[in-house]
Design a protein around this motif. Structure first.
Motif, PDB file in Angstrom:
ATOM      1  N   LEU A 142     120.960   0.537  34.188  1.00  0.00           N
ATOM      2  CA  LEU A 142     120.638   0.680  32.736  1.00  0.00           C
ATOM      3  C   LEU A 142     120.447   2.327  32.618  1.00  0.00           C
ATOM      4  CD1 LEU A 142     120.129  -0.310  29.794  1.00  0.00           C
ATOM      5  CD2 LEU A 142     117.576  -0.449  30.703  1.00  0.00           C
ATOM      6  N   THR A 143     121.223   2.945  31.803  1.00  0.00           N
ATOM      7  CA  THR A 143     121.452   4.469  31.991  1.00  0.00           C
ATOM      8  C   THR A 143     121.212   4.962  30.457  1.00  0.00           C
ATOM      9  OG1 THR A 143     122.927   4.345  33.715  1.00  0.00           O
ATOM     10  CG2 THR A 143     123.054   6.336  32.590  1.00  0.00           C
ATOM     11  N   GLY A 144     120.335   6.020  30.596  1.00  0.00           N
ATOM     12  CA  GLY A 144     120.113   6.728  29.296  1.00  0.00           C
ATOM     13  C   GLY A 144     120.502   8.293  29.392  1.00  0.00           C
ATOM     14  N   ILE A 145     121.443   8.664  28.718  1.00  0.00           N
ATOM     15  CA  ILE A 145     121.935   9.971  28.741  1.00  0.00           C
ATOM     16  C   ILE A 145     121.714  10.968  27.601  1.00  0.00           C
ATOM     17  CG2 ILE A 145     123.794  11.541  29.078  1.00  0.00           C
ATOM     18  CD1 ILE A 145     124.846   9.375  30.844  1.00  0.00           C
ATOM     19  N   ILE A 146     121.172  12.155  27.483  1.00  0.00           N
ATOM     20  CA  ILE A 146     121.226  13.027  26.404  1.00  0.00           C
ATOM     21  C   ILE A 146     122.193  14.144  26.651  1.00  0.00           C
ATOM     22  CG2 ILE A 146     119.937  14.457  25.002  1.00  0.00           C
ATOM     23  CD1 ILE A 146     117.330  12.745  25.472  1.00  0.00           C
ATOM     24  N   THR A 147     123.230  14.581  25.968  1.00  0.00           N
ATOM     25  CA  THR A 147     124.101  15.789  26.277  1.00  0.00           C
ATOM     26  C   THR A 147     123.634  16.668  25.170  1.00  0.00           C
ATOM     27  OG1 THR A 147     125.613  14.959  24.528  1.00  0.00           O
ATOM     28  CG2 THR A 147     125.865  13.784  26.747  1.00  0.00           C
ATOM     29  N   PRO A 148     124.403  17.848  25.619  1.00  0.00           N
ATOM     30  CA  PRO A 148     124.307  19.033  24.778  1.00  0.00           C
ATOM     31  C   PRO A 148     124.569  18.821  23.325  1.00  0.00           C
ATOM     32  CG  PRO A 148     125.008  19.891  26.702  1.00  0.00           C
ATOM     33  CD  PRO A 148     125.052  18.461  26.721  1.00  0.00           C
ATOM     34  N   GLU A 149     125.400  17.687  22.981  1.00  0.00           N
ATOM     35  CA  GLU A 149     125.981  17.407  21.648  1.00  0.00           C
ATOM     36  C   GLU A 149     125.191  16.395  21.062  1.00  0.00           C
ATOM     37  OE1 GLU A 149     128.666  19.561  24.146  1.00  0.00           O
ATOM     38  OE2 GLU A 149     128.234  17.487  24.555  1.00  0.00           O
ATOM     39  N   THR A 150     124.268  15.617  21.877  1.00  0.00           N
ATOM     40  CA  THR A 150     123.391  14.497  21.420  1.00  0.00           C
ATOM     41  C   THR A 150     122.020  14.595  21.376  1.00  0.00           C
ATOM     42  OG1 THR A 150     123.526  13.388  23.464  1.00  0.00           O
ATOM     43  CG2 THR A 150     125.503  12.888  21.872  1.00  0.00           C
ATOM     44  N   LEU A 151     121.376  16.053  21.343  1.00  0.00           N
ATOM     45  CA  LEU A 151     120.019  16.335  21.383  1.00  0.00           C
ATOM     46  C   LEU A 151     119.470  15.541  20.220  1.00  0.00           C
ATOM     47  CD1 LEU A 151     120.000  20.164  21.997  1.00  0.00           C
ATOM     48  CD2 LEU A 151     119.905  18.281  23.744  1.00  0.00           C
ATOM     49  N   LEU A 152     118.141  14.954  20.767  1.00  0.00           N
ATOM     50  CA  LEU A 152     117.355  14.270  19.909  1.00  0.00           C
ATOM     51  C   LEU A 152     116.278  14.979  19.093  1.00  0.00           C
ATOM     52  CD1 LEU A 152     116.309  11.635  22.478  1.00  0.00           C
ATOM     53  CD2 LEU A 152     117.729  10.984  20.302  1.00  0.00           C
ATOM     54  N   SER A 153     116.112  14.474  17.914  1.00  0.00           N
ATOM     55  CA  SER A 153     114.955  15.029  17.103  1.00  0.00           C
ATOM     56  C   SER A 153     113.451  14.072  17.292  1.00  0.00           C
ATOM     57  CB  SER A 153     115.215  14.989  15.567  1.00  0.00           C
ATOM     58  OG  SER A 153     115.627  13.739  15.078  1.00  0.00           O
ATOM     59  N   LYS A 154     113.889  12.906  17.562  1.00  0.00           N
ATOM     60  CA  LYS A 154     112.767  11.802  17.983  1.00  0.00           C
ATOM     61  C   LYS A 154     113.136  11.110  19.178  1.00  0.00           C
ATOM     62  CE  LYS A 154     111.447  11.162  12.967  1.00  0.00           C
ATOM     63  NZ  LYS A 154     112.555  12.248  12.526  1.00  0.00           N
ATOM     64  N   ASN A 155     111.974  10.736  19.756  1.00  0.00           N
ATOM     65  CA  ASN A 155     112.381  10.010  20.969  1.00  0.00           C
ATOM     66  C   ASN A 155     113.084   8.486  20.791  1.00  0.00           C
ATOM     67  OD1 ASN A 155     110.853  11.882  22.509  1.00  0.00           O
ATOM     68  ND2 ASN A 155     108.924  10.573  22.491  1.00  0.00           N
ATOM     69  N   THR A 156     114.024   8.038  21.642  1.00  0.00           N
ATOM     70  CA  THR A 156     114.598   6.871  21.377  1.00  0.00           C
ATOM     71  C   THR A 156     114.347   5.782  22.659  1.00  0.00           C
ATOM     72  OG1 THR A 156     116.612   5.759  20.476  1.00  0.00           O
ATOM     73  CG2 THR A 156     116.779   7.465  22.110  1.00  0.00           C
ATOM     74  N   PHE A 157     114.435   4.404  22.056  1.00  0.00           N
ATOM     75  CA  PHE A 157     114.217   3.608  23.249  1.00  0.00           C
ATOM     76  C   PHE A 157     115.383   2.467  23.251  1.00  0.00           C
ATOM     77  CE2 PHE A 157     109.971   5.250  22.405  1.00  0.00           C
ATOM     78  CZ  PHE A 157     109.206   5.016  23.564  1.00  0.00           C
TER      79      PHE A 157
ATOM     80  N   ILE B 222     115.723   9.905  37.907  1.00  0.00           N
ATOM     81  CA  ILE B 222     115.769  10.729  36.868  1.00  0.00           C
ATOM     82  C   ILE B 222     116.139  12.227  37.135  1.00  0.00           C
ATOM     83  CG2 ILE B 222     113.199  11.341  36.815  1.00  0.00           C
ATOM     84  CD1 ILE B 222     113.253  11.055  33.682  1.00  0.00           C
ATOM     85  N   SER B 223     116.935  12.816  36.435  1.00  0.00           N
ATOM     86  CA  SER B 223     117.301  14.137  36.496  1.00  0.00           C
ATOM     87  C   SER B 223     116.025  15.006  36.383  1.00  0.00           C
ATOM     88  CB  SER B 223     118.491  14.642  35.535  1.00  0.00           C
ATOM     89  OG  SER B 223     117.875  14.587  34.217  1.00  0.00           O
TER      90      SER B 223
ATOM     91  N   PRO C 248     115.642  18.656  26.645  1.00  0.00           N
ATOM     92  CA  PRO C 248     116.982  19.248  27.095  1.00  0.00           C
ATOM     93  C   PRO C 248     117.821  18.288  27.805  1.00  0.00           C
ATOM     94  CG  PRO C 248     115.225  19.567  28.825  1.00  0.00           C
ATOM     95  CD  PRO C 248     114.533  19.269  27.716  1.00  0.00           C
ATOM     96  N   PRO C 249     119.109  18.246  27.781  1.00  0.00           N
ATOM     97  CA  PRO C 249     119.894  17.092  28.349  1.00  0.00           C
ATOM     98  C   PRO C 249     119.217  16.715  29.714  1.00  0.00           C
ATOM     99  CG  PRO C 249     121.236  19.222  27.543  1.00  0.00           C
ATOM    100  CD  PRO C 249     119.894  19.355  27.629  1.00  0.00           C
TER     101      PRO C 249
END
Length: 266
Positions: A68-83, A102-103, A250-251
């Motif tokens: 089960l993998t969660g990824i944030i990329t430079p193109e998908t930066l978050l404004s709020k935490n997501t679950f 985790i990275s 960050p990503p």
């Protein structure tokens, strides 16, 4: 001569059959009932192939290589935490086991006894076993969108009831420097350095949560990292949703596997 040979052969075969039978009946050559794997009461809540029974934003959550993998990329930066939130129930008393990786710049957590926030998609409010790539917070008890830090790494804590009705009406009045003030550290579980020595960076780690009554214990790789007894009957929760997080920042990449749950009978 022929009769003697035949008799000898019969005797030899009889002896051989007897030896084989004795070997097969020897307990040392048979797996005893005690040595067989036993059901430990845990059930898998992630199948390693699909997101069945899990609900989250597909921009950030997927199954990769069985994890089960969660990824944030430079193109998908978050404004709020997501679950991504497990849909199989809202357990009260339970044990939860999983492995995570985790990275280095990653920030995540495992929420439990949590509630959804109607105004924010895929957001949870409630207790969290913190996880981060630099291990500044891993294992602590942080209450997302509520009372903030309840126990730092290495702390056994009693969260005390609030006093007068005025303070009960405002959580912010009891928070300072991202930490809940109505708490008492009753014991040290070890120095930060000694605890962090048990947590691997950029590798798989095991988490074991034991949540029973108003007590919550967070273990990482078999080591108790935080222990909270929540006596605040006004703000505590005794059941709720389970989910895992990707955090604003960050990503990053976080992976979870072997997610198993055992409910504890009341």
């Amino acid at each position: 001569m022929i009769r003697v040979k035949t008799t000898s052969i019969v005797v030899y075969i009889s002896l051989l059959v007897g030896l084989i039978a004795c070997k097969n009946n020897n307990p040392t050559n048979t797996k005893s009932e005690e040595s067989l794997p036993k059901n430990d009461g845990f059930i898998s809540i992630f199948d390693g192939e699909t997101l069945n029974d899990w609900k989250g934003n597909p921009t950030y959550w997927s199954v990769e290589n069985g994890n089960l993998t969660g990824i944030i990329t430079p193109e998908t930066l978050l404004s709020k935490n997501t679950f991504i939130i497990w849909q199989g129930g809202e357990p009260s008393n339970f044990e939860l086991k999983l492995e995570y990786r985790i990275s280095e710049d990653g920030n995540s957590g495992i929420n439990y006894r949590s509630e959804s926030i109607d105004s924010i998609p895929y957001a949870l409010r409630g207790y969290q076993a913190d996880i981060d790539g630099k291990n500044n917070y891993t294992g602590q008890n942080y209450e997302e969108r509520k009372r903030t830090t309840l126990a730092y790494q290495g702390e056994k804590v009693n969260v005390n009831p609030l006093g007068n009705s005025e303070t009960k009406s405002s959580l912010a009045a009891n928070i300072e420097k991202n930490c809940w003030q109505n708490r008492e550290v009753t014991k040290s579980l070890g120095s930060k350095e000694s605890l962090l020595a048990h947590i691997k960076k950029d590798d798989w780690n095991q988490v074991h949560l034991i949540v029973n009554g108003n007590r919550m214990k967070h273990y990482v790789n078999g080591v108790l990292m935080s222990d909270v007894t929540d006596n605040d009957t006004t703000n505590r929760t005794m059941s709720g949703k389970i989910g895992v997080q990707v955090h604003v920042g960050p990503p990053m990449k976080v992976e979870f596997r072997d997610i198993r749950l055992k409910e504890i009978a009341d």
